[in-house]
Motif scaffolding. Structure first.
Motif, short mmCIF file in Angstrom:
data_model
loop_
_atom_site.label_atom_id
_atom_site.label_comp_id
_atom_site.label_asym_id
_atom_site.label_seq_id
_atom_site.Cartn_x
_atom_site.Cartn_y
_atom_site.Cartn_z
N ILE A 7 13.60 2.36 -7.07
CA ILE A 7 12.29 2.90 -6.71
C ILE A 7 12.43 4.41 -6.56
O ILE A 7 12.94 4.90 -5.54
CB ILE A 7 11.78 2.29 -5.38
CG1 ILE A 7 11.76 0.77 -5.46
CG2 ILE A 7 10.40 2.83 -5.06
CD1 ILE A 7 11.42 0.10 -4.16
N PRO A 8 11.98 5.16 -7.56
CA PRO A 8 12.00 6.62 -7.42
C PRO A 8 10.89 7.05 -6.46
O PRO A 8 9.77 6.54 -6.53
CB PRO A 8 11.76 7.14 -8.83
CG PRO A 8 11.10 6.01 -9.55
CD PRO A 8 11.51 4.74 -8.87
N ILE A 9 11.21 7.95 -5.57
CA ILE A 9 10.23 8.44 -4.60
C ILE A 9 9.75 9.80 -5.10
O ILE A 9 10.52 10.77 -5.10
CB ILE A 9 10.86 8.58 -3.20
CG1 ILE A 9 11.49 7.27 -2.75
CG2 ILE A 9 9.82 9.07 -2.20
CD1 ILE A 9 10.54 6.11 -2.63
N PRO A 10 8.49 9.88 -5.54
CA PRO A 10 8.00 11.16 -6.05
C PRO A 10 7.84 12.17 -4.91
O PRO A 10 7.62 11.80 -3.75
CB PRO A 10 6.64 10.80 -6.65
CG PRO A 10 6.24 9.53 -6.00
CD PRO A 10 7.49 8.82 -5.59
N ALA A 11 7.98 13.43 -5.26
CA ALA A 11 7.77 14.49 -4.27
C ALA A 11 6.31 14.47 -3.83
O ALA A 11 5.41 14.17 -4.61
CB ALA A 11 8.12 15.84 -4.88
N LEU A 12 6.09 14.79 -2.59
CA LEU A 12 4.72 14.80 -2.06
C LEU A 12 4.01 16.08 -2.47
O LEU A 12 4.58 17.16 -2.41
CB LEU A 12 4.74 14.71 -0.53
CG LEU A 12 5.26 13.41 0.07
CD1 LEU A 12 5.34 13.55 1.58
CD2 LEU A 12 4.36 12.26 -0.29
N ASP A 24 0.82 -1.22 0.00
CA ASP A 24 0.00 0.00 0.00
C ASP A 24 0.86 1.27 0.00
O ASP A 24 0.39 2.33 0.39
CB ASP A 24 -0.94 -0.01 1.20
CG ASP A 24 -0.19 -0.06 2.52
OD1 ASP A 24 1.03 -0.27 2.50
OD2 ASP A 24 -0.84 0.12 3.57
N LEU A 25 2.09 1.16 -0.49
CA LEU A 25 3.00 2.31 -0.47
C LEU A 25 2.86 3.21 -1.70
O LEU A 25 3.45 4.28 -1.74
CB LEU A 25 4.45 1.81 -0.38
CG LEU A 25 4.80 1.05 0.89
CD1 LEU A 25 6.21 0.48 0.80
CD2 LEU A 25 4.67 1.96 2.10
N ASN A 26 2.12 2.76 -2.71
CA ASN A 26 1.94 3.52 -3.95
C ASN A 26 3.29 3.88 -4.60
O ASN A 26 3.51 5.00 -5.04
CB ASN A 26 1.14 4.81 -3.69
CG ASN A 26 -0.26 4.51 -3.24
OD1 ASN A 26 -0.84 3.49 -3.61
ND2 ASN A 26 -0.81 5.38 -2.41
N LEU A 27 4.17 2.89 -4.65
CA LEU A 27 5.47 3.08 -5.29
C LEU A 27 5.51 2.30 -6.59
O LEU A 27 4.83 1.29 -6.75
CB LEU A 27 6.60 2.59 -4.37
CG LEU A 27 6.73 3.34 -3.05
CD1 LEU A 27 7.78 2.69 -2.17
CD2 LEU A 27 7.07 4.80 -3.29
#
Length: 185
Positions: A100-105, A86-89
């Protein structure tokens, strides 16, 4: 006897605060950290296994997590587990490495994260209040049974209130720090 009640109360409060910290590690801030993947379980030969027990997880940049499974044939299983979490990655497979790129919030997402943080904080406060109630009931029982005097019971209840107030302050400090991390752009 009253000292045992206070020690139990302190232990319970410390456990509640530690559980809060563990819960907050899973709440995303704007930066990548390996703790984000702590809840991910990978089907490893039919056994749900924590990701960090079967792969090397690293954070080479503030917005990127890399995962290198120890067995090359587990890359697809790791990819699937992350996508289904459920991390939406959105992991990207590159040979035997997963990026795994972490998009800006977004601002809305940050507000959601702050709400979640406050909810976790309130749950910790409720747990601390439950420990206070249990400690007060124990003191009342000792007072009724005649094991301690009424004055000692009153002093113990005052100490219980002081310990609980300190625990609530710690929870508030943890929540404020996490909110600051989330809202930092």
């Amino acid at each position: 006897m009253l000292e045992d009640v206070l020690n139990d109360l302190r232990t319970g409060i410390e456990k509640s605060i530690e559980a809060l910290r563990r819960d907050l590690m899973r709440v995303r801030t704007g930066r990548a950290h390996a703790g984000m993947l702590d809840g991910v379980r990978v089907d490893y030969y039919g056994v749900p296994t924590p990701l960090h027990q079967m792969a090397t997880v690293s954070v080479p940049e503030p917005r990127l997590i890399t995962i290198k499974p120890w067995e090359k044939n587990q890359v697809k299983a790791v990819d699937k587990a992350i996508r289904e979490s459920d991390l939406n990655l959105n992991p990207q497979v590159d040979g035997d490495l997963i990026r795994i790129p972490i998009p800006a919030l977004t601002e809305d997402r940050r507000k959601e994260m702050v709400k979640l943080t406050k909810k976790n904080g309130e749950e910790a406060r409720v747990a601390i209040r439950k420990h206070r109630r249990d400690a007060n009931e124990l003191v009342d029982t000792l007072d009724k049974d005649g094991e301690v005097s009424g004055d000692d019971a009153d002093r113990a209840k005052k100490k219980i209130e002081d310990v609980v107030a300190e625990g609530i302050k710690q929870v508030d400090a943890v929540i404020a720090h996490k909110e600051k991390d989330i809202l930092e752009v």
